[in-house]
Design a protein around this motif. Sequence first.
Motif, PDB file in Angstrom:
ATOM      1  N   ILE A 265       0.853  -1.185   0.000  1.00 50.62           N
ATOM      2  CA  ILE A 265       0.000   0.000   0.000  1.00 50.62           C
ATOM      3  C   ILE A 265       0.892   1.239   0.000  1.00 50.62           C
ATOM      4  O   ILE A 265       1.772   1.368   0.858  1.00 50.62           O
ATOM      5  CB  ILE A 265      -0.924   0.004   1.227  1.00 50.62           C
ATOM      6  N   PRO A 266       0.711   2.159  -0.929  1.00 47.11           N
ATOM      7  CA  PRO A 266       1.569   3.341  -0.975  1.00 47.11           C
ATOM      8  C   PRO A 266       1.655   4.096   0.348  1.00 47.11           C
ATOM      9  O   PRO A 266       2.744   4.579   0.710  1.00 47.11           O
ATOM     10  CB  PRO A 266       0.924   4.199  -2.067  1.00 47.11           C
ATOM     11  N   LEU A 267       0.569   4.202   1.078  1.00 45.48           N
ATOM     12  CA  LEU A 267       0.609   4.922   2.356  1.00 45.48           C
ATOM     13  C   LEU A 267       1.112   4.057   3.514  1.00 45.48           C
ATOM     14  O   LEU A 267       1.252   4.543   4.642  1.00 45.48           O
ATOM     15  CB  LEU A 267      -0.778   5.479   2.692  1.00 45.48           C
ATOM     16  N   ARG A 268       1.382   2.778   3.231  1.00 42.80           N
ATOM     17  CA  ARG A 268       1.987   1.850   4.197  1.00 42.80           C
ATOM     18  C   ARG A 268       1.204   1.722   5.495  1.00 42.80           C
ATOM     19  O   ARG A 268       1.764   1.572   6.570  1.00 42.80           O
ATOM     20  CB  ARG A 268       3.440   2.275   4.517  1.00 42.80           C
ATOM     21  N   ARG A 269      -0.088   1.769   5.387  1.00 44.79           N
ATOM     22  CA  ARG A 269      -0.938   1.514   6.557  1.00 44.79           C
ATOM     23  C   ARG A 269      -2.293   1.045   6.084  1.00 44.79           C
ATOM     24  O   ARG A 269      -2.688   1.274   4.940  1.00 44.79           O
ATOM     25  CB  ARG A 269      -1.099   2.768   7.417  1.00 44.79           C
ATOM     26  N   PHE A 270      -3.011   0.364   6.983  1.00 44.10           N
ATOM     27  CA  PHE A 270      -4.401   0.039   6.725  1.00 44.10           C
ATOM     28  C   PHE A 270      -5.256   1.247   7.109  1.00 44.10           C
ATOM     29  O   PHE A 270      -4.862   2.080   7.923  1.00 44.10           O
ATOM     30  CB  PHE A 270      -4.834  -1.186   7.517  1.00 44.10           C
TER      31      PHE A 270
ATOM     32  N   VAL B 183     -11.141   4.313  -1.306  1.00 41.24           N
ATOM     33  CA  VAL B 183     -10.472   4.717  -0.065  1.00 41.24           C
ATOM     34  C   VAL B 183      -9.604   3.557   0.377  1.00 41.24           C
ATOM     35  O   VAL B 183      -9.999   2.721   1.200  1.00 41.24           O
ATOM     36  CB  VAL B 183     -11.491   5.088   1.027  1.00 41.24           C
ATOM     37  N   ASP B 184      -8.410   3.441  -0.208  1.00 42.82           N
ATOM     38  CA  ASP B 184      -7.577   2.262   0.054  1.00 42.82           C
ATOM     39  C   ASP B 184      -6.097   2.580   0.167  1.00 42.82           C
ATOM     40  O   ASP B 184      -5.251   1.689   0.046  1.00 42.82           O
ATOM     41  CB  ASP B 184      -7.794   1.213  -1.041  1.00 42.82           C
TER      42      ASP B 184
ATOM     43  N   GLY C  55      -4.302   4.090  -1.862  1.00 41.38           N
ATOM     44  CA  GLY C  55      -3.647   4.096  -3.170  1.00 41.38           C
ATOM     45  C   GLY C  55      -3.320   2.731  -3.739  1.00 41.38           C
ATOM     46  O   GLY C  55      -2.690   2.629  -4.785  1.00 41.38           O
ATOM     47  N   ASN C  56      -3.763   1.649  -3.065  1.00 44.86           N
ATOM     48  CA  ASN C  56      -3.318   0.325  -3.456  1.00 44.86           C
ATOM     49  C   ASN C  56      -3.875  -0.153  -4.788  1.00 44.86           C
ATOM     50  O   ASN C  56      -3.156  -0.768  -5.592  1.00 44.86           O
ATOM     51  CB  ASN C  56      -3.699  -0.680  -2.366  1.00 44.86           C
ATOM     52  N   LEU C  57      -5.143   0.130  -5.064  1.00 40.59           N
ATOM     53  CA  LEU C  57      -5.785  -0.418  -6.261  1.00 40.59           C
ATOM     54  C   LEU C  57      -5.147   0.102  -7.544  1.00 40.59           C
ATOM     55  O   LEU C  57      -4.960  -0.656  -8.502  1.00 40.59           O
ATOM     56  CB  LEU C  57      -7.280  -0.058  -6.262  1.00 40.59           C
ATOM     57  N   ASN C  58      -4.774   1.361  -7.562  1.00 39.19           N
ATOM     58  CA  ASN C  58      -4.309   1.986  -8.802  1.00 39.19           C
ATOM     59  C   ASN C  58      -2.812   2.205  -8.865  1.00 39.19           C
ATOM     60  O   ASN C  58      -2.324   2.974  -9.691  1.00 39.19           O
ATOM     61  CB  ASN C  58      -5.025   3.324  -9.007  1.00 39.19           C
ATOM     62  N   SER C  59      -2.071   1.542  -8.010  1.00 41.80           N
ATOM     63  CA  SER C  59      -0.620   1.710  -8.019  1.00 41.80           C
ATOM     64  C   SER C  59       0.062   0.389  -8.323  1.00 41.80           C
ATOM     65  O   SER C  59      -0.461  -0.695  -8.046  1.00 41.80           O
ATOM     66  CB  SER C  59      -0.129   2.250  -6.679  1.00 41.80           C
ATOM     67  N   ALA C  60       1.235   0.480  -8.902  1.00 41.89           N
ATOM     68  CA  ALA C  60       1.989  -0.730  -9.260  1.00 41.89           C
ATOM     69  C   ALA C  60       2.680  -1.289  -8.043  1.00 41.89           C
ATOM     70  O   ALA C  60       3.081  -0.559  -7.161  1.00 41.89           O
ATOM     71  CB  ALA C  60       3.000  -0.398 -10.340  1.00 41.89           C
TER      72      ALA C  60
END
Length: 257
Positions: free
Chosen positions: A216-221, A249-250, A252-257
């Motif tokens: 996850i780009p923000l490195r947290r749940f 609201v995730d 950035g995980n869904l749309n990031s490589a």
Amino acid sequence: MALLTDKTAVVTGGASGLGRAVAELFADHGAAVVVADLRSEPREGGAPIHERIADQGGDAAFVECDVTRYEDCVDAVAAAEEFGGIDVMVNNAGIVGPQTPLVDLDFDEYQTLMEVNLRGVFHGSKAAAIAMLEQGNGGSIINMSSVAGMQGYGGITPYSAAKGGVRLFSYALASELGPDDIRVNAVHPGVIETAMTTEDSPTVGTEEGEKLKQTIPLRRFGQPEDVAGVCGFLASDLASYVTAESIVVDGGNLNSA
């Protein structure tokens, strides 16, 4: 600045988890809140949210509501009349359901999940739309989907199907209700730290969960308040030109490589 002054919201599944956070944030921003759930006691423990809101000087009520029963959703919407009538409907109630490969899936389990996660949104939206159209003041319907409604996930096929249905249902309903100034949007949480992700489908706090968090780009749940903030925006006049939209609201995980 209070964003929801003089508005009344109904939140299904509002006693616990995401719904509880939504109800609390709405009340903090001046809304009267009808908490519609199977039980008033939160799974997290503590005082029921409608009592907490009332104790802090806000307007709130609890209505026992099974979203698979249309009559219950009608009753929840009717309860908003005590505070001037419904302005916002948050169709949040949902379950994880079976986490089983399709070849091993029992149809009754599939049906139960669809009854809650998709039919429940239909019931809540219909009840709210009828009331909003009668009032003639517009409104906002917010349907809780999931990142699983944007992308298929193996092992939770029924859940993905239901949440994908919520997304397209929201778009279609936005087209129908837009001329009457009723906005309809879908919110798509990723992994949010609630009883659903710690107990029902354990991810948070597990070894696999820690690995997932590093992608996850923000490195947290997420926290329930992260989702509640988006719902607060969609419920408010700040989003007066936002409809037929999906907000993910995730972290950035869904749309990031």
